[in-house]
Design an enzyme around this catalytic site. Sequence first.
Site, PDB file in Angstrom:
ATOM      1  N   ASP A 287      37.149  35.232  45.096  1.00 25.68           N
ATOM      2  CA  ASP A 287      36.315  36.381  45.434  1.00 25.68           C
ATOM      3  C   ASP A 287      35.119  36.406  44.481  1.00 25.68           C
ATOM      4  OD1 ASP A 287      37.227  37.212  42.970  1.00 25.68           O
ATOM      5  OD2 ASP A 287      38.126  39.069  43.677  1.00 25.68           O
TER       6      ASP A 287
ATOM      7  N   ASP B  41      33.398  39.048  41.741  1.00 24.04           N
ATOM      8  CA  ASP B  41      33.611  40.297  41.006  1.00 24.04           C
ATOM      9  C   ASP B  41      32.310  40.723  40.350  1.00 24.04           C
ATOM     10  OD1 ASP B  41      36.726  40.285  41.106  1.00 24.04           O
ATOM     11  OD2 ASP B  41      36.223  38.305  40.313  1.00 24.04           O
TER      12      ASP B  41
ATOM     13  N   ASP C 167      34.653  42.295  44.923  1.00 24.61           N
ATOM     14  CA  ASP C 167      35.141  43.472  44.196  1.00 24.61           C
ATOM     15  C   ASP C 167      33.987  44.063  43.405  1.00 24.61           C
ATOM     16  OD1 ASP C 167      37.735  43.029  45.080  1.00 24.61           O
ATOM     17  OD2 ASP C 167      38.376  42.004  43.244  1.00 24.61           O
TER      18      ASP C 167
HETATM   19  P1  8DG Z   1      39.309  34.028  41.040  1.00 26.02           P
HETATM   20  O1  8DG Z   1      38.769  35.250  41.709  1.00 26.02           O
HETATM   21  O2  8DG Z   1      38.277  32.988  40.818  1.00 26.02           O
HETATM   22  O3  8DG Z   1      40.504  33.496  41.739  1.00 26.02           O
HETATM   23  O4  8DG Z   1      39.803  34.418  39.571  1.00 26.02           O
HETATM   24  P2  8DG Z   1      39.462  35.719  38.738  1.00 26.02           P
HETATM   25  O5  8DG Z   1      38.066  36.187  39.026  1.00 26.02           O
HETATM   26  O6  8DG Z   1      39.809  35.456  37.335  1.00 26.02           O
HETATM   27  O7  8DG Z   1      40.546  36.735  39.287  1.00 26.02           O
HETATM   28  P3  8DG Z   1      40.412  38.171  39.972  1.00 26.02           P
HETATM   29  O8  8DG Z   1      41.702  38.403  40.674  1.00 26.02           O
HETATM   30  O9  8DG Z   1      39.181  38.304  40.799  1.00 26.02           O
HETATM   31  O10 8DG Z   1      40.373  39.182  38.749  1.00 26.02           O
HETATM   32  C1  8DG Z   1      39.305  39.232  37.829  1.00 26.02           C
HETATM   33  C2  8DG Z   1      39.671  40.174  36.728  1.00 26.02           C
HETATM   34  O11 8DG Z   1      39.637  41.518  37.200  1.00 26.02           O
HETATM   35  C3  8DG Z   1      41.091  39.932  36.210  1.00 26.02           C
HETATM   36  O12 8DG Z   1      41.067  39.671  34.816  1.00 26.02           O
HETATM   37  C4  8DG Z   1      41.802  41.216  36.479  1.00 26.02           C
HETATM   38  C5  8DG Z   1      40.665  42.206  36.525  1.00 26.02           C
HETATM   39  N1  8DG Z   1      40.952  43.496  37.092  1.00 26.02           N
HETATM   40  C6  8DG Z   1      40.990  44.590  36.291  1.00 26.02           C
HETATM   41  N2  8DG Z   1      41.269  45.685  37.002  1.00 26.02           N
HETATM   42  C7  8DG Z   1      41.422  45.293  38.291  1.00 26.02           C
HETATM   43  C8  8DG Z   1      41.740  45.997  39.479  1.00 26.02           C
HETATM   44  O13 8DG Z   1      41.934  47.213  39.482  1.00 26.02           O
HETATM   45  N3  8DG Z   1      41.848  45.258  40.619  1.00 26.02           N
HETATM   46  C9  8DG Z   1      41.619  43.912  40.612  1.00 26.02           C
HETATM   47  N4  8DG Z   1      41.713  43.254  41.776  1.00 26.02           N
HETATM   48  N5  8DG Z   1      41.320  43.217  39.491  1.00 26.02           N
HETATM   49  C10 8DG Z   1      41.220  43.902  38.344  1.00 26.02           C
HETATM   50  O14 8DG Z   1      40.781  44.528  35.085  1.00 26.02           O
HETATM   51 MN    MN Z   2      37.577  36.876  40.986  1.00 24.99          MN
HETATM   52 MN    MN Z   3      38.682  40.187  42.000  1.00 27.15          MN
END
Ligand code: 8DG
Ligand code: MN
Ligand code: MN
Length: 366
Positions: free
Chosen positions: A200, A202, A290
Site C-alpha cells: 500500500d 502510507d 492509508d
Molecule cells: P508494506 O506496506 O510495504 O507491505 O509495508 P509497511 O508499509 O511497512 O506496512 P504497513 O502495513 O503499511 O504499515 C506501516 C506502518 O504503519 C507500520 O509500522 C504499522 C503502522 N501503523 C500504525 N498505526 C496503524 C494503524 O492504525 N493501521 C495500520 N494499518 N497501520 C498502522 O502505527
Molecule cells: Mn505500507
Molecule cells: Mn499501511
Amino acid sequence: GAPAAEVSQYACQRRTTTDNYNVVFTDAFEVLAECYEFNQMDGRCLAFRRAASVLKSLPRGLSSLEETHSLPCLGGHAKAIIGEILQHGRAFDVEKVLSDERYQTLKLFTSVYGVGPKTAEKWYRSGLRSLDHILADQSIQLNHMQQNGFLHYGDISRAVSKAEARALTKAIGETVQAITPDALLALTGGFRRGKEFGHDVDIIFTTLELGMEENLLLAVIKSLEKQGILLYCDYQASTFDLTKLPTHSFEAMDHFAKCFLILRLEASQVEEGLNSPVEDIRGWRAVRVDLVSPPVDRYAFALLGWTGSRQFERDLRRFARKERRMLLDNHGLYDKTKEEFLAAGTEKDIFDHLGLEYMEPWQRNA
Ligand code: 8DG
Ligand code: MN
Ligand code: MN
C-alpha cells in the site's frame, strides 16, 4: 579480521537496510511465523519473526551453523531450520507447511483485503477452499471492506511500485496543499524505508494550526471523491485522548484520525507506467492508500510509528519499557521515573530521549 560486533536483541539497535543476505532463511522463518499466526500460537509466531529480523540485519549470508552461536533471539527450532537449509537447501517443517491445504487456503483467503485470520478460519471450517467458492456461496455476508477487497482483488494483490507511490504522494500532496497551503506531509511506511515495492501507500500529514488536522483529512477525502478517484473509504475519526498514558502493548494501533482507502491511479500520472502491462493498457489501477492526520505536536511520534517496520516499532517500545522505564507509542513518550511526558519535534528527539543512536528510515527494515 576484527571480531564481529555483538548483535543487539533489540531491532532498534540494529541498522537493517533493505539488503537481506539471508533471504533463504528469513523466507523460511516467515512461513513458519505465518503458520503459527494462523494457529494462534502468538509466542512461537513472534519468536520466528524476531529470528528473521536478526538475520536481516547481518552484513553477509550465514555459511555455517557456528555463526549463529553469538546471535540473539535464535531458539533451538530456528537453529535446526538454519542447519537443514545449509545442508539440504530446504527444511522439512517449512516444506510441510507450504504443502499443507489449511495453510494454503488461509493464506489465499487472508490475501483478500478485509479478511483476517478469524474469518478465513471460519470459511475454511465450513469447507470453502477457493475465492470462487466464497463468491458463489449465498450464505456468506461480505462486509463493505471485503466486497471491495474482492472487487479490486487483482489490482490490490499486485505490488505497488515506488514510481506509483511517488505519483500518489504527488496527487495527495496537491490535494492537501489546495486546502491548507502550509500543511506538513510525508510519504511514510515501507517506501520511506527505501523499499522498491509495497502492499500500500502510507501518507501522513497535518496542519501547523493545532486542532485543524481532522478537518483537513475530512476535506481531503471530500476532494478525492470530487476528483472521481475515491473507490473505497473507511474513515476512522480521532479517539485521541491527551491525558492518557501510552499503552503498555507493543502492537497498539493509534487513535489519530485516519482513513484506509482504495484510490484510482491513472497510468498517465506515473512516469514509468503502471506496475502491470494489463493495467497499463486499461489505463488505470486501484491502489490501497492509508492516510493519517495526527495533531502537529504529535507529528514526530506518529511519523516514527508509521514508518515501521513493525518489528522495529515493537522493539522500540520494548526497549523503552524494559531498558528505560519509559512508555512509547504513536502518541507520545512517558517517563515513568520522572512521571512526565517528553515532548519531541523530530524523530531524532525521540531517539535522544531514549538514549539510542539515531537510525535513518532506511536503516529500520528490521
Ligand atoms: P508494506 O506496506 O510495504 O507491505 O509495508 P509497511 O508499509 O511497512 O506496512 P504497513 O502495513 O503499511 O504499515 C506501516 C506502518 O504503519 C507500520 O509500522 C504499522 C503502522 N501503523 C500504525 N498505526 C496503524 C494503524 O492504525 N493501521 C495500520 N494499518 N497501520 C498502522 O502505527
Ligand atoms: Mn505500507
Ligand atoms: Mn499501511
